[in-house]
Motif scaffolding. Structure first.
Motif, short mmCIF file in Angstrom:
data_model
loop_
_atom_site.label_atom_id
_atom_site.label_comp_id
_atom_site.label_asym_id
_atom_site.label_seq_id
_atom_site.Cartn_x
_atom_site.Cartn_y
_atom_site.Cartn_z
N SER A 128 -0.60 55.55 33.44
CA SER A 128 0.23 56.07 34.62
C SER A 128 0.47 57.51 34.63
CB SER A 128 1.59 55.48 34.58
OG SER A 128 2.07 55.55 35.72
N PRO A 131 6.16 58.13 34.41
CA PRO A 131 6.67 57.38 33.33
C PRO A 131 7.73 56.11 33.80
CG PRO A 131 8.07 59.33 33.71
CD PRO A 131 6.90 59.42 34.70
N ASP A 132 7.70 56.06 35.04
CA ASP A 132 8.55 55.10 35.52
C ASP A 132 8.59 53.45 35.08
OD1 ASP A 132 8.06 57.60 37.39
OD2 ASP A 132 9.79 56.76 38.56
N LYS A 134 7.33 52.44 32.25
CA LYS A 134 7.06 52.10 30.96
C LYS A 134 7.65 50.94 30.56
CE LYS A 134 8.30 54.54 26.58
NZ LYS A 134 6.90 54.37 25.97
N ASP A 135 8.89 50.89 30.72
CA ASP A 135 9.86 49.78 30.13
C ASP A 135 9.31 48.28 30.59
OD1 ASP A 135 11.42 51.45 28.89
OD2 ASP A 135 13.03 51.36 30.26
N GLU A 138 5.88 47.55 28.47
CA GLU A 138 5.97 47.48 27.21
C GLU A 138 6.82 46.22 26.91
OE1 GLU A 138 7.83 51.15 25.70
OE2 GLU A 138 5.82 52.06 25.47
N PHE A 144 1.93 51.44 26.71
CA PHE A 144 2.01 52.37 28.14
C PHE A 144 1.69 53.73 27.83
CE2 PHE A 144 4.34 55.06 31.16
CZ PHE A 144 4.12 54.20 32.34
N HIS A 146 1.53 57.63 29.49
CA HIS A 146 1.75 58.52 30.23
C HIS A 146 0.94 59.72 30.17
CE1 HIS A 146 4.80 61.43 32.11
NE2 HIS A 146 4.05 60.96 33.08
#
Length: 289
Positions: A128, A131-132, A134-135, A138, A144, A146
């Protein structure tokens, strides 16, 4: 359509100019190598000199067969009919990378179907430019990565992404609302292996902000188009399209919500068909079996 994916299931896809003897030659070859045809589909654009497309799924009766040997042996037939062909082992899981920006609806649709076993694929990474998500990524146990993109760093960012894709031996890429235009160098590195979802019923309302344009025109249908990426923006071979009926009561935001639902479904179908080797690309069109 459900297909077998055991170790002896093989898929053969063919495109060539239509001519007598193709089906006979292929059938004789498969019989010679002890293969049992499970599914066979063919299509001719014009029996007198048009194009011929064929997809066969077959089971090898010898469990110790060598797929490389089958490919080598078929080369002679392919040459004699000037075929564009490929033979794929159905049990080999393709490796899919997902590119995403900030919107998560297409990404989560793919991840949910993957976890549910509806798309049989490996997902080694999600890349991506923000970073939005990521959670969320994962939480599925998927790495993920960035890679920020600016005008000044675009070429460097693409090279970093290409390196990551090669490191993981990625078979194909899905742009799940990745809001960046890929360079010809990137597209040329993965020809016919990048699937994009466009939030519009192409060729209408190409480019940015299609829902505002659709609202201004008072459309009665909202659509989405999944297609292979080429150097021509939003003009690659179309894999799947879908629509929802709307009316004058839909605001731009309601059109956007309806469009997201169509995008998720159209993209998921296109990905599933690609994974199952159901697509033949010919020129700027596709034949989907």
């Amino acid at each position: 359509m459900k297909y077998n994916t055991n170790n002896t299931s093989v898929r053969l896809l063919i495109s060539c100019h239509d001519q007598p003897g193709i089906v006979s030659a292929v059938s004789t070859f498969l019989h010679q190598y002890k293969a049992n045809i499970v599914q066979s589909d063919q299509y001719s654009t014009d029996p007198s000199g048009g194009m011929f497309f064929m997809r066969i799924e077959f089971e090898m009766l010898d469990p110790e067969f060598d797929i490389k040997m089958i490919r080598t042996a078929f080369t002679e037939i392919g040459r004699s009919f000037d075929m564009d062909w490929r033979i794929e082992l159905a049990s080999r899981k393709k490796k899919m990378a997902i590119f995403v920006s900030k919107e998560d609806h297409c990404l989560l649709e793919l991840l949910w179907r993957w976890r549910a076993g509806e798309i049989d694929v490996d997902i080694p990474l999600v890349i991506s430019n923000h970073p939005d998500l990521k959670d969320q990524v994962e939480s599925y146990g998927i790495p993920f990565i960035h890679i920020p993109v600016t005008k000044a760093t675009k070429q460097q960012a693409e090279q970093e992404a290409i390196q990551k894709l090669h490191e993981h031996s990625i078979d194909f890429i899905v742009l799940a609302r990745y809001m960046q235009i890929l360079s010809p160098d990137f597209v040329g590195t993965f020809p016919k292996r990048i699937i994009n979802i466009h939030h519009s019923f192409l060729p209408a309302f190409i480019g940015a902000n299609p829902y505002a344009k659709a609202f201004e025109r008072g459309v009665k249908l909202i659509g989405a188009t999944a297609h292979y990426v080429t150097d021509d923006l939003d003009e690659g071979p179309i894999i799947e399209q879908d629509v929802l009926r709307v009316n004058h009561r839909y605001t731009t935001e309601k059109l956007r919500v309806a469009g997201r639902n169509v995008e998720r479904i159209a993209l998921a179908r296109a990905v599933a068909w690609h994974i199952n080797d159901q697509i033949i690309v010919h020129g700027n069109k596709t034949v989907v079996f």
